[in-house]
Design a protein around this motif. Structure first.
Motif, PDB file in Angstrom:
ATOM      1  N   GLY A  16       0.802  -1.208   0.000  1.00 25.99           N
ATOM      2  CA  GLY A  16       0.000   0.000   0.000  1.00 25.99           C
ATOM      3  C   GLY A  16       0.838   1.261   0.000  1.00 25.99           C
ATOM      4  O   GLY A  16       2.037   1.243   0.322  1.00 25.99           O
ATOM      5  N   VAL A  17       0.211   2.374  -0.343  1.00 21.63           N
ATOM      6  CA  VAL A  17       0.898   3.667  -0.395  1.00 21.63           C
ATOM      7  C   VAL A  17       1.488   4.036   0.965  1.00 21.63           C
ATOM      8  O   VAL A  17       2.632   4.485   1.057  1.00 21.63           O
ATOM      9  CB  VAL A  17      -0.074   4.763  -0.888  1.00 21.63           C
ATOM     10  N   ALA A  18       0.718   3.857   2.035  1.00 21.49           N
ATOM     11  CA  ALA A  18       1.215   4.223   3.366  1.00 21.49           C
ATOM     12  C   ALA A  18       2.445   3.411   3.737  1.00 21.49           C
ATOM     13  O   ALA A  18       3.413   3.939   4.321  1.00 21.49           O
ATOM     14  CB  ALA A  18       0.124   4.023   4.414  1.00 21.49           C
ATOM     15  N   THR A  19       2.455   2.126   3.397  1.00 16.65           N
ATOM     16  CA  THR A  19       3.626   1.294   3.674  1.00 16.65           C
ATOM     17  C   THR A  19       4.829   1.795   2.898  1.00 16.65           C
ATOM     18  O   THR A  19       5.951   1.824   3.415  1.00 16.65           O
ATOM     19  CB  THR A  19       3.326  -0.173   3.317  1.00 16.65           C
ATOM     20  N   ASN A  20       4.629   2.197   1.648  1.00 17.04           N
ATOM     21  CA  ASN A  20       5.733   2.772   0.870  1.00 17.04           C
ATOM     22  C   ASN A  20       6.313   4.003   1.559  1.00 17.04           C
ATOM     23  O   ASN A  20       7.541   4.197   1.597  1.00 17.04           O
ATOM     24  CB  ASN A  20       5.270   3.161  -0.531  1.00 17.04           C
ATOM     25  N   VAL A  21       5.439   4.852   2.111  1.00 22.50           N
ATOM     26  CA  VAL A  21       5.916   6.060   2.807  1.00 22.50           C
ATOM     27  C   VAL A  21       6.716   5.674   4.046  1.00 22.50           C
ATOM     28  O   VAL A  21       7.768   6.266   4.330  1.00 22.50           O
ATOM     29  CB  VAL A  21       4.732   6.964   3.172  1.00 22.50           C
ATOM     30  N   MET A  22       6.242   4.697   4.787  1.00 22.49           N
ATOM     31  CA  MET A  22       6.971   4.225   5.965  1.00 22.49           C
ATOM     32  C   MET A  22       8.358   3.709   5.569  1.00 22.49           C
ATOM     33  O   MET A  22       9.366   3.980   6.245  1.00 22.49           O
ATOM     34  CB  MET A  22       6.167   3.137   6.670  1.00 22.49           C
ATOM     35  N   GLN A  23       8.415   2.984   4.463  1.00 24.63           N
ATOM     36  CA  GLN A  23       9.704   2.472   3.973  1.00 24.63           C
ATOM     37  C   GLN A  23      10.625   3.613   3.559  1.00 24.63           C
ATOM     38  O   GLN A  23      11.840   3.559   3.785  1.00 24.63           O
ATOM     39  CB  GLN A  23       9.461   1.530   2.795  1.00 24.63           C
ATOM     40  N   LEU A  24      10.068   4.652   2.955  1.00 27.00           N
ATOM     41  CA  LEU A  24      10.876   5.804   2.556  1.00 27.00           C
ATOM     42  C   LEU A  24      11.415   6.539   3.776  1.00 27.00           C
ATOM     43  O   LEU A  24      12.589   6.944   3.805  1.00 27.00           O
ATOM     44  CB  LEU A  24      10.038   6.736   1.684  1.00 27.00           C
ATOM     45  N   PHE A  25      10.588   6.723   4.796  1.00 22.80           N
ATOM     46  CA  PHE A  25      11.051   7.361   6.034  1.00 22.80           C
ATOM     47  C   PHE A  25      12.272   6.633   6.596  1.00 22.80           C
ATOM     48  O   PHE A  25      13.212   7.268   7.093  1.00 22.80           O
ATOM     49  CB  PHE A  25       9.931   7.368   7.081  1.00 22.80           C
ATOM     50  N   ASP A  26      12.249   5.305   6.536  1.00 18.52           N
ATOM     51  CA  ASP A  26      13.355   4.516   7.089  1.00 18.52           C
ATOM     52  C   ASP A  26      14.649   4.721   6.327  1.00 18.52           C
ATOM     53  O   ASP A  26      15.717   4.301   6.802  1.00 18.52           O
ATOM     54  CB  ASP A  26      12.988   3.028   7.077  1.00 18.52           C
ATOM     55  N   ARG A  27      14.581   5.343   5.168  1.00 21.10           N
ATOM     56  CA  ARG A  27      15.775   5.554   4.353  1.00 21.10           C
ATOM     57  C   ARG A  27      16.184   7.023   4.304  1.00 21.10           C
ATOM     58  O   ARG A  27      16.911   7.433   3.404  1.00 21.10           O
ATOM     59  CB  ARG A  27      15.534   4.981   2.954  1.00 21.10           C
ATOM     60  N   LEU A  28      15.724   7.787   5.297  1.00 20.65           N
ATOM     61  CA  LEU A  28      16.139   9.183   5.443  1.00 20.65           C
ATOM     62  C   LEU A  28      17.075   9.307   6.634  1.00 20.65           C
ATOM     63  O   LEU A  28      16.772   8.817   7.723  1.00 20.65           O
ATOM     64  CB  LEU A  28      14.913  10.080   5.647  1.00 20.65           C
TER      65      LEU A  28
END
Length: 502
Positions: A257-269
């Motif tokens: 899902g889109v929200a999971t993608n955002v969570m994954q992106l946060f983890d790479r900041l």
């Protein structure tokens, strides 16, 4: 290659070299059969090559070429293929390439009353009925995948499904494919548009301002923004603006899902404050909006919705349940440039329209591979869902439906610096016949709503709470012949990107 004469007597005949039977009560034809791995049935380009088949986790069962002996007879013509000896663990699909290069996907059904002599010694008999289409284009032959020149080409593909309930749990199978072939990674300026980049960087470092590219459904950054890597002037301008702080986000788009993608992106900041400008294509724009609009609690709530659909494995569930925005990480999304984003949803995301969507993509990949950002292996891997007893909902597509509950969590008003690139595609007389047919199919789905073949045109820039500034909308009319997948190939698009980013 072997040959067989097919008579329109309804009697099943065994295809030489293949464990397949064919029958028709309306067609007289010469049939050519090609066994799996026959060099004459594959192209060296974008077709069903051994590499594509392996990447899709499917195998070719054989190719059937149908040459109509009486093409002057204009009545409806159809044929039936029977596949004996199939068990619950056997998945099968038939791909039909007509004389115009248009592709359709056919799902076999169990033949409850196979004719005498067709019963399998073990397992069920599957039946596929295919109505042949009359070529609209002038000239002979087809551009069917595999390089065969003929009126009609049928390819049977198969795969083994794991577990008795595999036909009912399609999303985890798609997730497994995405994990293997659409790895999660952040790409830096050096690897951003490298098609076969093997790895990315672990984290995006903090900078005064960074530029982030986010791709759409099925795709990857290297494919979604074709046209940009070849534009040296554009590359120079964005380097002047952002230096080396230009990144891409590759991620799964179907079973995630889109929200999971955002969570994954946060983890790479990396820890610190990030100011981001985002250029996105299609579904990628929803990720950019969620990154800007949704807080931690909302992201986790959406994650739990996807968990309830039975999509995520235990490892993913444990990660998401314990997830927090990393300590010290804050994000400011300054401006988003939306390229063909379904900001008001798209009817193609409805599960009932998945087959039409895949057929349109397959046709485009067959005829115009250089203009499509979706690979054949991704289409085939998703097409396996069509054999499910109940069409599953994929979170990555479900988030794009017009009535998706995700939309209520996103701002209904675009930011003043946001910009939109959209297109109204209406096939011209110069367009390939198969693409005209695909466009007609999409118009049936969209009704009178203008569209770029995938998303509604006006829904990119006209949101429920307001519209973009006129100076920050680039809208291609039907005369431009611009569609969903070639927006960034237009020099006009790239010129506007520079203007909006500066």
């Amino acid at each position: 290659m072997a040959q067989l004469r097919l008579h329109r007597d309804g009697i099943s005949a065994a295809l030489p070299g293949l464990d397949i039977l064919i029958a028709s009560d309306s067609l007289d034809a010469m049939i050519e059969t090609y066994p799996p791995a026959s060099p004459g049935t594959r192209s060296s380009g974008s077709g069903l090559t051994p590499t594509v088949l392996r990447s899709s986790d499917v195998r070719e069962m054989g190719t059937v070429v149908v040459n109509d002996i009486h093409p002057e007879r204009k009545e409806k013509k159809s044929l039936a293929l029977r596949l004996p000896g199939c068990s619950d663990a056997d998945g099968r699909l038939v791909l039909y390439f007509d004389g115009d290069g248009r592709v359709s996907i056919h799902v076999p059904e169990i033949d409850t009353r196979p004719p005498p002599g067709v019963r399998a010694s073990s397992g069920a008999v599957l039946r596929v009925d295919v109505e042949l289409r009359v070529a609209e284009a002038s000239g002979d032959g087809t551009r069917g995948i595999g390089g065969i020149v003929a009126k009609h080409v049928l390819k049977v593909i198969g795969w083994k499904v794991v577990g008795a309930a595999a036909r009912r749990v399609g999303p985890p199978l798609v997730r497994a494919w995405e994990a293997a072939h659409r790895p999660l990674r952040v790409l830096d300026n050096e690897s951003l548009f490298v098609p076969k980049a093997q790895s990315g960087i672990t984290h995006i470092p903090v900078a005064n301002r960074s530029l982030l590219f986010i791709h759409g459904t099925f795709s990857r950054v290297a494919a979604a923004f074709s046209g940009i890597p070849e534009d040296d002037a554009f590359q120079q301008r964005i380097r002047e603006r952002y230096g080396k702080h230009i990144y891409g986000f590759d991620h799964a788009t179907l079973a995630t899902g889109v929200a999971t993608n955002v969570m994954q992106l946060f983890d790479r900041l990396s820890p610190g404050h990030h100011t981001l400008d985002v250029i996105c294509h299609s579904r990628g724009g929803l990720i950019a909006r969620a990154l800007r609009d949704m807080n931690e609690a909302q992201l986790k709530q959406r994650f739990r919705i996807d968990v309830d659909r039975g999509v995520y494995d235990e490892g993913m569930i444990n990660w998401g349940t314990n997830w927090r925005i990393p300590d010290g990480v804050t994000v400011e999304v300054d401006r988003i440039i939306f390229g063909a984003t379904p900001n008001m949803g798209t009817s193609l995301a409805q599960p009932t329209h998945l087959q039409f969507y895949l057929e349109m993509l397959m046709t485009a990949s067959n005829l115009l591979p250089e203009f499509v950002d979706v690979t054949v292996d991704a289409i085939l891997a998703t097409a396996k869902l069509l054999v499910a007893e109940v069409m599953p909902q994929l979170p990555g597509l479900d988030d794009q439906k017009p009535d998706s509950s995700l939309m209520a969590l996103l701002s209904a008003v675009p930011d003043g610096l946001d910009a939109a690139v959209q297109a109204d595609y209406v096939s011209s007389n110069k367009a390939l016949t198969a693409m005209r047919a695909a466009d007609r199919t999409m118009n049936i789905i969209f009704g009178k709503e203008k569209n770029d073949v995938v998303v509604p045109t006006d829904g990119v820039s006209l949101w429920s709470g307001g519209q973009f500034k006129a100076s920050r909308i680039l809208s291609f009319g039907e005369d431009a012949q611009v569609h969903h997948s070639n927006l960034f190939r237009q020099s006009t698009t790239r010129d506007h990107l520079i203007e909006w980013l500066m």
